[in-house]
Design a protein around this motif. Structure first.
Motif, PDB file in Angstrom:
ATOM      1  N   TRP A 171     -18.124  47.343  14.140  1.00 54.68           N
ATOM      2  CA  TRP A 171     -18.613  48.597  12.617  1.00 54.68           C
ATOM      3  C   TRP A 171     -18.567  49.855  13.386  1.00 54.68           C
ATOM      4  O   TRP A 171     -17.869  50.259  12.397  1.00 54.68           O
ATOM      5  N   GLU A 172     -18.801  50.302  14.278  1.00 53.71           N
ATOM      6  CA  GLU A 172     -18.356  51.729  13.899  1.00 53.71           C
ATOM      7  C   GLU A 172     -17.247  52.051  14.322  1.00 53.71           C
ATOM      8  O   GLU A 172     -16.793  53.055  13.997  1.00 53.71           O
ATOM      9  N   ALA A 173     -16.177  51.723  15.254  1.00 59.29           N
ATOM     10  CA  ALA A 173     -14.651  51.405  15.240  1.00 59.29           C
ATOM     11  C   ALA A 173     -14.233  51.974  13.461  1.00 59.29           C
ATOM     12  O   ALA A 173     -13.281  52.693  13.017  1.00 59.29           O
ATOM     13  N   PHE A 174     -15.095  50.774  12.928  1.00 56.87           N
ATOM     14  CA  PHE A 174     -14.332  50.499  11.711  1.00 56.87           C
ATOM     15  C   PHE A 174     -14.622  52.289  10.764  1.00 56.87           C
ATOM     16  O   PHE A 174     -13.884  51.954   9.685  1.00 56.87           O
ATOM     17  N   GLN A 206     -21.634  41.888  13.181  1.00 52.39           N
ATOM     18  CA  GLN A 206     -22.775  40.985  14.241  1.00 52.39           C
ATOM     19  C   GLN A 206     -22.939  39.579  14.375  1.00 52.39           C
ATOM     20  O   GLN A 206     -23.268  38.577  15.641  1.00 52.39           O
ATOM     21  N   SER A 207     -22.711  38.953  13.677  1.00 53.20           N
ATOM     22  CA  SER A 207     -22.887  37.513  13.415  1.00 53.20           C
ATOM     23  C   SER A 207     -21.226  36.865  14.363  1.00 53.20           C
ATOM     24  O   SER A 207     -21.611  35.800  14.917  1.00 53.20           O
ATOM     25  N   LYS A 208     -20.335  37.333  13.802  1.00 49.57           N
ATOM     26  CA  LYS A 208     -19.659  36.869  14.223  1.00 49.57           C
ATOM     27  C   LYS A 208     -19.223  37.565  15.957  1.00 49.57           C
ATOM     28  O   LYS A 208     -18.453  36.881  16.741  1.00 49.57           O
ATOM     29  N   TYR A 209     -19.516  39.041  16.142  1.00 47.24           N
ATOM     30  CA  TYR A 209     -19.715  39.397  18.014  1.00 47.24           C
ATOM     31  C   TYR A 209     -20.410  38.920  18.552  1.00 47.24           C
ATOM     32  O   TYR A 209     -20.661  39.514  20.138  1.00 47.24           O
ATOM     33  N   GLY A 210     -22.016  39.234  17.569  1.00 49.39           N
ATOM     34  CA  GLY A 210     -22.863  39.719  19.007  1.00 49.39           C
ATOM     35  C   GLY A 210     -23.561  40.796  18.340  1.00 49.39           C
ATOM     36  O   GLY A 210     -22.492  41.842  17.882  1.00 49.39           O
ATOM     37  N   VAL A 211     -24.843  41.055  18.678  1.00 51.45           N
ATOM     38  CA  VAL A 211     -25.322  42.707  18.198  1.00 51.45           C
ATOM     39  C   VAL A 211     -25.003  43.344  18.427  1.00 51.45           C
ATOM     40  O   VAL A 211     -24.359  44.878  18.369  1.00 51.45           O
ATOM     41  N   ALA A 212     -24.362  43.493  19.695  1.00 49.37           N
ATOM     42  CA  ALA A 212     -23.852  44.894  20.457  1.00 49.37           C
ATOM     43  C   ALA A 212     -22.473  44.768  19.947  1.00 49.37           C
ATOM     44  O   ALA A 212     -22.279  46.501  19.971  1.00 49.37           O
ATOM     45  N   GLU A 213     -21.541  43.583  20.717  1.00 44.44           N
ATOM     46  CA  GLU A 213     -20.322  44.051  20.336  1.00 44.44           C
ATOM     47  C   GLU A 213     -20.044  44.281  18.711  1.00 44.44           C
ATOM     48  O   GLU A 213     -19.156  45.082  18.703  1.00 44.44           O
ATOM     49  N   GLY A 214     -20.488  43.726  17.952  1.00 42.86           N
ATOM     50  CA  GLY A 214     -20.730  43.583  16.433  1.00 42.86           C
ATOM     51  C   GLY A 214     -20.999  44.998  15.669  1.00 42.86           C
ATOM     52  O   GLY A 214     -20.010  45.284  14.915  1.00 42.86           O
ATOM     53  N   THR A 215     -21.841  45.411  16.521  1.00 43.47           N
ATOM     54  CA  THR A 215     -21.769  47.057  16.320  1.00 43.47           C
ATOM     55  C   THR A 215     -21.308  47.924  16.630  1.00 43.47           C
ATOM     56  O   THR A 215     -20.387  48.851  15.974  1.00 43.47           O
ATOM     57  N   GLU A 240       0.887  52.854  23.227  1.00 38.51           N
ATOM     58  CA  GLU A 240       0.397  54.591  22.963  1.00 38.51           C
ATOM     59  C   GLU A 240      -1.505  55.305  23.183  1.00 38.51           C
ATOM     60  O   GLU A 240      -2.002  54.243  22.624  1.00 38.51           O
ATOM     61  N   PRO A 241      -1.552  56.294  23.514  1.00 34.41           N
ATOM     62  CA  PRO A 241      -2.756  57.142  23.528  1.00 34.41           C
ATOM     63  C   PRO A 241      -3.473  57.304  22.525  1.00 34.41           C
ATOM     64  O   PRO A 241      -2.973  57.899  21.236  1.00 34.41           O
ATOM     65  N   VAL A 242      -4.356  56.890  22.306  1.00 30.06           N
ATOM     66  CA  VAL A 242      -5.491  56.633  21.041  1.00 30.06           C
ATOM     67  C   VAL A 242      -6.816  57.334  21.098  1.00 30.06           C
ATOM     68  O   VAL A 242      -7.249  56.301  21.605  1.00 30.06           O
ATOM     69  N   GLN A 243      -7.133  57.923  20.711  1.00 28.13           N
ATOM     70  CA  GLN A 243      -8.294  58.782  20.624  1.00 28.13           C
ATOM     71  C   GLN A 243      -9.565  57.748  19.514  1.00 28.13           C
ATOM     72  O   GLN A 243      -9.068  58.313  18.238  1.00 28.13           O
ATOM     73  N   GLY A 244     -11.008  57.072  19.760  1.00 30.98           N
ATOM     74  CA  GLY A 244     -11.548  57.079  19.150  1.00 30.98           C
ATOM     75  C   GLY A 244     -10.760  55.211  18.280  1.00 30.98           C
ATOM     76  O   GLY A 244     -10.906  55.178  17.088  1.00 30.98           O
ATOM     77  N   GLY A 245      -9.601  54.518  19.149  1.00 29.75           N
ATOM     78  CA  GLY A 245      -9.479  53.782  18.686  1.00 29.75           C
ATOM     79  C   GLY A 245     -10.453  51.965  18.286  1.00 29.75           C
ATOM     80  O   GLY A 245     -11.809  52.931  18.584  1.00 29.75           O
ATOM     81  N   LEU A 246      -9.964  51.383  17.956  1.00 28.56           N
ATOM     82  CA  LEU A 246     -10.442  49.971  17.424  1.00 28.56           C
ATOM     83  C   LEU A 246     -10.685  49.478  18.787  1.00 28.56           C
ATOM     84  O   LEU A 246     -10.301  50.125  19.796  1.00 28.56           O
ATOM     85  N   THR A 247     -12.081  48.862  18.529  1.00 29.30           N
ATOM     86  CA  THR A 247     -12.735  48.068  19.975  1.00 29.30           C
ATOM     87  C   THR A 247     -11.767  46.825  20.644  1.00 29.30           C
ATOM     88  O   THR A 247     -11.491  46.839  21.475  1.00 29.30           O
TER      89      THR A 247
END
Length: 935
Positions: free
Chosen positions: A331-334, A319-328, A847-854
């Motif tokens: 984090w959830e993607a990882f 959240q410090s790097k990306y802001g609260v919304a995008e940082g969350t 390639e298609p990726v389900q549940g990919g990183l942001t």
């Protein structure tokens, strides 16, 4: 806080245990031959074999049940035997006779036949043929029980005419085979290892680690027994009777071995007994010792979840790097709680929602940045407890207990009879509990009133077979690790040792343990002492201190099995009772009584079944199990009673479960749809894929046999997960344009050839101690950490990259001493960034990726940029010598020995040592079963 998924760091954890390796120095100054001659006579007596042996009772396996447990059944050694082993390499009988067959499967599985299975496993049929009886013993002269040992393996086959006699025999046999190990573990569980075994820094670290998990008093241990009896009716009373009989058997062996002077030699080497006068005492066991021992096993293998403070730190970094919304979102993607590409054990589409992210989180208590500090454990150090090495051991123990150390072991392959050649289910399964001498587990057969089973049990807890087979069914377990641990933020009041509980300022309970030690033959560590101190609250022990919104708080760790390690005894009792388990539904009902977080598997002649056990607490609406929450009534577990640490738990139907699915696989992977994984790293690439791909192919073809399923397991055991599932995609990026650099091109050629050859880490020929495709393996071992850092650190930034690697290690290759299991541990490829790399590289490739990183990380998200990163890091890796990639250690004294760096070591927990064996990634104790009929 520990993100615990029982098991892998067991190898690293117990590698820190100090054992009589100091004996060599002792031998240099002793008249070895004279000493041995004086000690050879008091060896454990063996009763002569009897001619008659009763027919195996109610065995429906038809000779198609097998098992293996290296290194061997015998785990006790007299002083004479210890000296002979240390000085000349002589092995006591049955100390290592299962190690060779176990090791040989790595090079022998390709030509396996049905008739050859027991060249690599033992026949686990009930009973012992008359011509295979090695000895028969009536322990303590009892007439209601006999312990028969077979010639091939020395396994005890315990047959009683009374329940008490049967359990007495089980305790006696356990002490015959593992008395020293059992004694070590009861002292570990009580936080008293150093006074017992010596003050080596490794012993200091070990007792500190486990005492953090379960800082129990004697009253706490007894209360667990009383509670288990009180709430379980007739079965609870029977369990207590069984425990008392078992303990009586242990103590009878202590008396016999003491008077006969054939007790384990480690008691002499650690100063508890005198080899000349026999002066000294071996402390008798009591029922609370078994609870202390169970607390160690529960912490190692059966407690999933935790790590909330670490999670909070990495979330705040994002959240410090990306802001609260995008940082969350990052984090959830990882985090991959519910990755749609994760391999599943229950794969029929059924959903079992648990611990998912709430839409509107409530009660989160995230720390103020930079304020988190670990709660100190050790105080008042003196002597050798105040050295730099002791401090380092304490820091390692703290990191293991409180941070994101990873555990998780065992695998299972189970195929329904609808897909087998015989029409009967086939299973190959077992626990991956590490490699030790003696082994943590021990084999036995129990036959008596209400008891009929053969298999493995943890030493000191073998009143029942814990993993094995009954008359017409078999069962096993893998670590599941779902989240049964939460962290609460208790607001401090008055001072640092009082907190608010429901609005009242309440004192923390201080639990202390003072330990002191002095040098012994086994451990020459200088005298020293310290005091361990834990603060307990109603929400569990304090793990960290911090501030939240400027308020001083303490973070605590509360797990549903805390103060309840003894409860699971009922489930294990039922598994051994042929009247309690007659089919898959009965099996599921039995394991529902086990509160450890395990995946349980079952097979009989008609059915297969699966059930995920553990006391899953029902959390308050809006609570996110991933992060600390305020210690307030609104955020407590539903109907939680702090005095007993009981609460509402999710019903059995909400746990992932299944009967007669076409096949099941498990290698500590995700259990089912929507069942959130407590461990990080359950994404598109997981070691469970190694089993899934092979078993799914067999099932699709139909006609699966025991041989085929063993081959599938053994083939997966030699596979390099990175090379099999990720490397081909990396090479596609690299080869997206011609590779003109000669060094890079040579490396690409070697890696490509290895992939084509099957991506295995296997010897050129049996016993060669040299890998085929050795250069390619060296290159990938060196490349992986470099490519991960080069791929992700530029995009994430150093702070967030570091925080994420604290949650999930980058790599877990067999030789990676930096990995969560350490080196020489066997278990590999569970925790690493292979899923992240896989998803990111596929995205770069379009390639298609389900549940990919942001976002796309590699090379800024462009194919050419990614290719540049990969080639650059590949060239650096290819330039590393074998000596740089595989440094020398205490096992491999010469740097650059690739085979040795991977090899498995039976880590000594006593005075007997064994040779290292070629690497395999498979269960330690393993069964191969196919029942031919049913009651």
């Amino acid at each position: 806080m520990t993100r615990r998924t029982p098991g892998n760091t067991v190898d690293r954890t117990f590698d820190r245990l100090r054992t009589p390796r100091g004996l060599f120095g002792f031998l240099k100054t002793a008249a070895v031959c004279t000493l041995i001659a004086g000690l050879l006579s008091p060896l454990s007596p063996l009763a002569p074999a009897t001619e008659a042996q009763a027919a195996a009772p109610n065995d429906y396996c038809g000779g198609q049940c097998s098992d293996i447990l290296p290194p061997g059944q015998s785990g006790n050694a007299t002083l004479a035997q210890v000296i002979l082993n240390q000085a000349f390499g002589v092995q006591p009988d049955h100390a290592d006779d299962q190690l060779g067959p176990y090791a040989d499967l790595a090079t022998g599985y390709s030509g396996l036949t049905s008739a050859g299975i027991n060249n690599f496993f033992n026949d686990s049929s009930f009973g012992v043929p008359a011509d295979q009886v090695a000895s028969t013993l009536a322990p303590a002269g009892r007439t209601d029980v006999k312990i028969v040992r077979d010639k091939k393996t020395g396994v005890p086959h315990i047959t009683g005419t009374t329940r008490y006699g049967t359990e007495f025999g089980a305790g006696y046999a356990a002490a015959q085979d593992r008395l020293w190990l059992m004694d070590v573990f009861r002292h570990v569980g009580r936080g008293q290892l150093t006074p017992f075994a010596g003050g080596d820094p490794s012993n200091q670290g070990l007792e500190q680690e486990f005492w953090r998990h379960a800082p129990y008093t004697e009253a706490d241990l007894q209360a667990q027994i009383d509670n288990a009896v009180a709430v379980n009716g007739a079965r609870g009373k029977q369990a207590l009777d069984d425990v008392n009989a078992y303990v009586a058997g242990i103590n009878a062996y202590i008396d016999a071995s003491d008077s006969g002077r054939y007790f384990p030699g480690e008691y002499v080497l650690t100063g508890w007994k005198d080899s000349i006068t026999n002066a000294g005492t071996i402390q008798k066991f009591k029922p609370t010792d078994l609870v202390a021992l169970a607390s160690v096993i529960g912490a190692l293998f059966g407690s999933g979840g935790g790590g909330e403070v670490n999670n909070a730190i990495s979330l705040m970094a994002a959240q410090s790097k990306y802001g609260v919304a995008e940082g969350t979102k990052v984090w959830e993607a990882f985090r991959e709680r519910n990755d749609p590409e994760a391999v599943l054990t229950v794969h029929d589409g059924e959903s079992f929602p648990y611990a998912n992210a709430p839409a509107d989180p409530k009660g989160e208590a995230l720390p103020d940045a930079g304020t988190v500090a670990e709660q100190p454990l050790v105080y008042d150090r003196t002597g050798s407890a105040a050295t730099a090495s002791a401090d380092k051991a304490s820091r390692t123990a703290t990191a293991t207990a409180l941070t994101s150390a990873k555990r998780g072991m065992s695998n299972a392959l189970v195929v329904s009879g609808a897909k087998t050649a015989s029409g009967h289910p086939v299973a190959v399964f077992g626990p991956q509990t590490g490699y030790f001498a003696p082994q943590l587990l021990m084999l036995q057969e129990l036959q008596g009133p209400g008891l009929s089973a053969r298999g493995a049990s943890f030493a000191g807890l073998s009143m029942y077979v814990e993993l094995g087979r009954g008359q017409d069914y078999a069962w096993s377990a893998t670590t599941s690790g779902q989240d049964i641990i939460d962290s609460y933020a208790v607001e401090l009041c008055q001072d640092d040792v009082h907190y608010l509980y429901h609005g009242t300022c309440t004192p923390m309970e201080k639990i202390e343990q003072t330990n002191a030690w002095k040098p012994t033959t086994a451990d020459g560590t200088a005298a020293g002492s310290y005091r361990m101190q834990v603060y307990r609250t109603k929400y569990g022990p304090v793990s960290h201190r911090a501030t939240v919104d400027g308020k001083k708080i303490a973070y605590t760790t509360l797990r549903s099995s805390y103060m309840h390690e003894a409860d699971s005894i009922i489930g294990f009792m039922m598994l051994n009772d042929p009247d309690a388990v007659k089919g898959p539904a009965d099996f599921q009902a039995a394991v529902q009584h086990i509160n450890y977080t395990f995946n349980w598997f079952y097979a009989d002649s008609k059915h297969t079944a699966y059930y995920n056990s553990g006391d899953n607490p029902v959390r308050a609406n809006g609570v996110d199990a991933e992060f600390p929450v305020w210690a307030q009534p609104a955020y407590e577990w539903r109907n939680w009673v702090p005095s007993t640490n009981t609460a509402d738990y999710t019903p059995a139907s909400a746990h992932p479960n299944s009967i007669d699915q076409d096949y099941y696989i498990s290698w500590n992977n995700k259990q089912a749809l929507d069942y959130s994984t407590a461990p990080w790293g359950n994404g598109s690439v997981h070691r469970g894929n190694l089993l899934e791909d092979r078993v799914k192919k067999l099932v699709a073809a139909g006609g699966v046999t025991r041989v085929q399923l063993v081959k599938a397991m053994a083939d997966a055991a030699l596979a390099d997960l990175r090379a099999e599932d990720v490397l081909p995609k990396l090479l596609r990026v690299v080869n997206s344009s011609p590779v003109t650099d000669s060094a890079a091109a040579a490396a690409v050629g070697k890696l490509s050839a290895w992939v084509t050859a099957g991506a295995k880490r296997t010897e050129t020929t049996p016993g060669s101690k040299t890998y085929a495709n050795a250069d390619a393996i060296r290159i990938l071992d060196a490349w992986w950490p470099l490519l991960v850092q080069g791929e992700f650190q530029p995009g994430l930034g150093t702070d967030l990259y570091t925080a994420m690697t604290n949650n999930l290690p980058v790599d877990e290759a067999p030789s990676a001493a930096h990995g969560p299991t350490g080196s020489h541990a066997g278990s590999s490829f569970q925790y690493g960034w292979w899923s992240y790399v896989d998803k990111d590289i596929r995205a770069v490739l379009g390639e298609p990726v389900q549940g990919g990183l942001t976002q796309k990380y590699c090379g800024g998200g462009t194919l050419s940029g990614c290719r540049d990163v990969l080639i650059s890091t590949l060239k650096t890796a290819a330039g590393k010598t074998a000596a740089q990639v595989y440094p020398a250690d205490k096992v491999c004294t010469t740097a650059g020995n690739q085979w040795c760096a991977d090899s498995i070591v039976q880590r000594t927990l006593g005075g007997i040592k064994h040779k290292n064996i070629s690497w395999q990634n498979r269960p330690t104790y393993q069964q191969v079963v196919e029942f031919a009929s049913h009651r």
